[in-house]
Design a protein around this motif. Structure first.
Motif, PDB file in Angstrom:
ATOM      1  N   ALA A  11       6.858 -34.731  -5.630  1.00  0.00           N
ATOM      2  CA  ALA A  11       5.704 -35.601  -5.893  1.00  0.00           C
ATOM      3  C   ALA A  11       5.674 -36.062  -7.346  1.00  0.00           C
ATOM      4  N   GLY A  12       6.350 -35.312  -8.230  1.00  0.00           N
ATOM      5  CA  GLY A  12       6.261 -35.611  -9.656  1.00  0.00           C
ATOM      6  C   GLY A  12       7.361 -36.504 -10.180  1.00  0.00           C
ATOM      7  N   ARG A  13       8.386 -36.786  -9.381  1.00  0.00           N
ATOM      8  CA  ARG A  13       9.500 -37.589  -9.901  1.00  0.00           C
ATOM      9  C   ARG A  13       9.042 -39.036 -10.104  1.00  0.00           C
ATOM     10  N   ALA A  14       9.755 -39.712 -11.014  1.00  0.00           N
ATOM     11  CA  ALA A  14       9.352 -41.083 -11.366  1.00  0.00           C
ATOM     12  C   ALA A  14       9.688 -42.063 -10.250  1.00  0.00           C
ATOM     13  N   GLU A  15      10.840 -41.860  -9.622  1.00  0.00           N
ATOM     14  CA  GLU A  15      11.323 -42.829  -8.616  1.00  0.00           C
ATOM     15  C   GLU A  15      10.917 -42.393  -7.212  1.00  0.00           C
ATOM     16  N   ALA A  16      10.211 -43.270  -6.499  1.00  0.00           N
ATOM     17  CA  ALA A  16       9.844 -43.034  -5.091  1.00  0.00           C
ATOM     18  C   ALA A  16       9.289 -41.634  -4.848  1.00  0.00           C
ATOM     19  N   PRO A  17       8.240 -41.248  -5.567  1.00  0.00           N
ATOM     20  CA  PRO A  17       7.711 -39.893  -5.375  1.00  0.00           C
ATOM     21  C   PRO A  17       7.069 -39.722  -3.998  1.00  0.00           C
ATOM     22  N   LEU A  18       6.988 -38.467  -3.582  1.00  0.00           N
ATOM     23  CA  LEU A  18       6.286 -38.151  -2.342  1.00  0.00           C
ATOM     24  C   LEU A  18       4.818 -38.515  -2.508  1.00  0.00           C
ATOM     25  N   LYS A  19       4.361 -39.486  -1.734  1.00  0.00           N
ATOM     26  CA  LYS A  19       2.925 -39.797  -1.730  1.00  0.00           C
ATOM     27  C   LYS A  19       2.600 -40.618  -0.486  1.00  0.00           C
ATOM     28  N   ALA A  20       1.331 -40.553  -0.105  1.00  0.00           N
ATOM     29  CA  ALA A  20       0.918 -41.315   1.072  1.00  0.00           C
ATOM     30  C   ALA A  20       0.858 -42.790   0.712  1.00  0.00           C
ATOM     31  N   ALA A  21       1.394 -43.643   1.587  1.00  0.00           N
ATOM     32  CA  ALA A  21       1.254 -45.086   1.382  1.00  0.00           C
ATOM     33  C   ALA A  21      -0.236 -45.429   1.508  1.00  0.00           C
ATOM     34  N   GLU A  22      -0.617 -46.538   0.899  1.00  0.00           N
ATOM     35  CA  GLU A  22      -2.046 -46.908   0.894  1.00  0.00           C
ATOM     36  C   GLU A  22      -2.650 -46.969   2.292  1.00  0.00           C
ATOM     37  N   ASN A  23      -1.876 -47.503   3.219  1.00  0.00           N
ATOM     38  CA  ASN A  23      -2.411 -47.652   4.578  1.00  0.00           C
ATOM     39  C   ASN A  23      -1.896 -46.578   5.541  1.00  0.00           C
TER      40      ASN A  23
ATOM     41  N   HIS B 280      17.309 -38.409  -8.838  1.00  0.00           N
ATOM     42  CA  HIS B 280      18.087 -39.423  -9.560  1.00  0.00           C
ATOM     43  C   HIS B 280      17.990 -40.802  -8.900  1.00  0.00           C
ATOM     44  N   PRO B 281      17.521 -41.814  -9.631  1.00  0.00           N
ATOM     45  CA  PRO B 281      17.404 -43.159  -9.050  1.00  0.00           C
ATOM     46  C   PRO B 281      18.730 -43.666  -8.473  1.00  0.00           C
ATOM     47  N   ALA B 282      19.863 -43.340  -9.107  1.00  0.00           N
ATOM     48  CA  ALA B 282      21.164 -43.838  -8.621  1.00  0.00           C
ATOM     49  C   ALA B 282      21.493 -43.248  -7.248  1.00  0.00           C
ATOM     50  N   VAL B 283      21.105 -42.000  -7.033  1.00  0.00           N
ATOM     51  CA  VAL B 283      21.329 -41.363  -5.726  1.00  0.00           C
ATOM     52  C   VAL B 283      20.448 -42.040  -4.677  1.00  0.00           C
ATOM     53  N   ARG B 284      19.209 -42.278  -5.027  1.00  0.00           N
ATOM     54  CA  ARG B 284      18.282 -42.919  -4.077  1.00  0.00           C
ATOM     55  C   ARG B 284      18.802 -44.315  -3.721  1.00  0.00           C
ATOM     56  N   ALA B 285      19.287 -45.027  -4.741  1.00  0.00           N
ATOM     57  CA  ALA B 285      19.806 -46.380  -4.489  1.00  0.00           C
ATOM     58  C   ALA B 285      21.013 -46.324  -3.547  1.00  0.00           C
ATOM     59  N   ALA B 286      21.870 -45.316  -3.737  1.00  0.00           N
ATOM     60  CA  ALA B 286      23.087 -45.211  -2.914  1.00  0.00           C
ATOM     61  C   ALA B 286      22.749 -44.926  -1.446  1.00  0.00           C
ATOM     62  N   LEU B 287      21.622 -44.253  -1.211  1.00  0.00           N
ATOM     63  CA  LEU B 287      21.261 -43.886   0.171  1.00  0.00           C
ATOM     64  C   LEU B 287      20.285 -44.877   0.799  1.00  0.00           C
ATOM     65  N   ASN B 288      19.822 -45.817  -0.002  1.00  0.00           N
ATOM     66  CA  ASN B 288      18.743 -46.714   0.421  1.00  0.00           C
ATOM     67  C   ASN B 288      19.100 -47.613   1.607  1.00  0.00           C
ATOM     68  N   GLN B 289      20.258 -48.313   1.495  1.00  0.00           N
ATOM     69  CA  GLN B 289      20.568 -49.361   2.479  1.00  0.00           C
ATOM     70  C   GLN B 289      20.692 -48.802   3.898  1.00  0.00           C
ATOM     71  N   ARG B 290      21.302 -47.652   3.985  1.00  0.00           N
ATOM     72  CA  ARG B 290      21.481 -47.017   5.293  1.00  0.00           C
ATOM     73  C   ARG B 290      20.124 -46.786   5.978  1.00  0.00           C
ATOM     74  N   GLN B 291      19.149 -46.356   5.190  1.00  0.00           N
ATOM     75  CA  GLN B 291      17.817 -46.087   5.743  1.00  0.00           C
ATOM     76  C   GLN B 291      17.088 -47.385   6.094  1.00  0.00           C
ATOM     77  N   VAL B 292      17.216 -48.387   5.203  1.00  0.00           N
ATOM     78  CA  VAL B 292      16.560 -49.682   5.455  1.00  0.00           C
ATOM     79  C   VAL B 292      17.131 -50.307   6.732  1.00  0.00           C
ATOM     80  N   ASP B 293      18.459 -50.260   6.872  1.00  0.00           N
ATOM     81  CA  ASP B 293      19.104 -50.832   8.068  1.00  0.00           C
ATOM     82  C   ASP B 293      18.629 -50.102   9.326  1.00  0.00           C
ATOM     83  N   PHE B 294      18.519 -48.789   9.227  1.00  0.00           N
ATOM     84  CA  PHE B 294      18.083 -48.017  10.398  1.00  0.00           C
ATOM     85  C   PHE B 294      16.651 -48.422  10.773  1.00  0.00           C
ATOM     86  N   ALA B 295      15.800 -48.546   9.778  1.00  0.00           N
ATOM     87  CA  ALA B 295      14.392 -48.905  10.039  1.00  0.00           C
ATOM     88  C   ALA B 295      14.285 -50.280  10.690  1.00  0.00           C
TER      89      ALA B 295
END
Ligand code: DC
Length: 209
Positions: A167-179, A86-101
């Protein structure tokens, strides 16, 4: 230095990430635990993991839940995979991860979308993988060693289902970044995989400086 480690379930990414964090003296965040906490809180409160509103309602879980060993269970992993669609769940957990990074001095994060969404600017990105059969075998051995009653075919089917969903979900699927640098742990012992990961990080850092 920010190190992003992504990959499917039972690929070895968690062990590798923890070892990298210890080696470079960086703080570590297992982002899967956040999704697992949402899944577990949903199981506690009642609700349907496939309904976005139900999952969103438990995103403000208490922090203490992150230390609960129940989060490591297979059932909770399955719930985590379902709520993470669910995109709304990902959005709710996003900031915490971005801040940690982005904390001063850097960090190591592992998950599914660290190199693509959470820290696209990471200094080093690893994509850790292995065949579904190898990963199922590891999970099987690990569960047997804990005295659990396990069936290999069920574990393999579960791993394939999770791979497909992640890997099949529309939002932020599991995949290798280009680099991202691919690290296949299929033929490696865990010690050798960690050693290889350290070499890859060191080489990438040298090339960037
Ligand atoms: O890494 P793990 O098995 O603990 O993750 C559990 C689930 O959480 C996984 O199947 C998908 C989801 N997840 C995610 O969508 N994004 C992340 N960065 C980490 C985990």
């Amino acid at each position: 230095m920010i190190i992003a480690v992504d990959g499917p379930t039972a690929s070895g990414k968690g062990t590798i990430s923890k070892a990298l964090a210890a080696h470079y003296g960086l703080p570590f965040l297992d982002t899967g635990l956040l999704y697992r906490a949402v899944g577990q809180q949903l199981a506690l409160n009642g609700g349907n993991a496939d309904v976005a509103a139900d999952a969103l309602a438990v995103c403000a879980f208490p922090d203490a839940l992150l230390d609960d060993p129940v989060l490591r269970n297979e059932e909770v992993g399955g719930l985590a995979s379902r709520v993470s669609v669910h995109p709304a769940v990902r959005a709710a957990l996003n900031q915490r991860q971005v801040d940690f990074a982005n904390q001063a001095g850097g960090a190591v994060l592992d998950g599914r979308d660290i190199g693509t969404v959470i820290a696209p600017h990471a200094d080093v990105k690893l994509f850790v993988t292995a065949s579904a059969e190898v990963r199922a075998h590891r999970r099987y051995e690990e569960m047997l060693s804990r005295g659990l009653d396990v069936d290999f075919d069920n574990i393999l089917a579960d791993i394939r289902l999770r791979d497909e969903r992640d890997a099949g979900r529309a939002e932020a699927p599991l995949k290798a970044a280009e680099n991202a640098i691919l690290l296949d742990t299929g033929d490696l012992t865990i010690g050798a995989a960690v050693q290889r990961a350290i070499e890859l990080v060191d080489t990438r850092r040298e090339n960037r400086s």
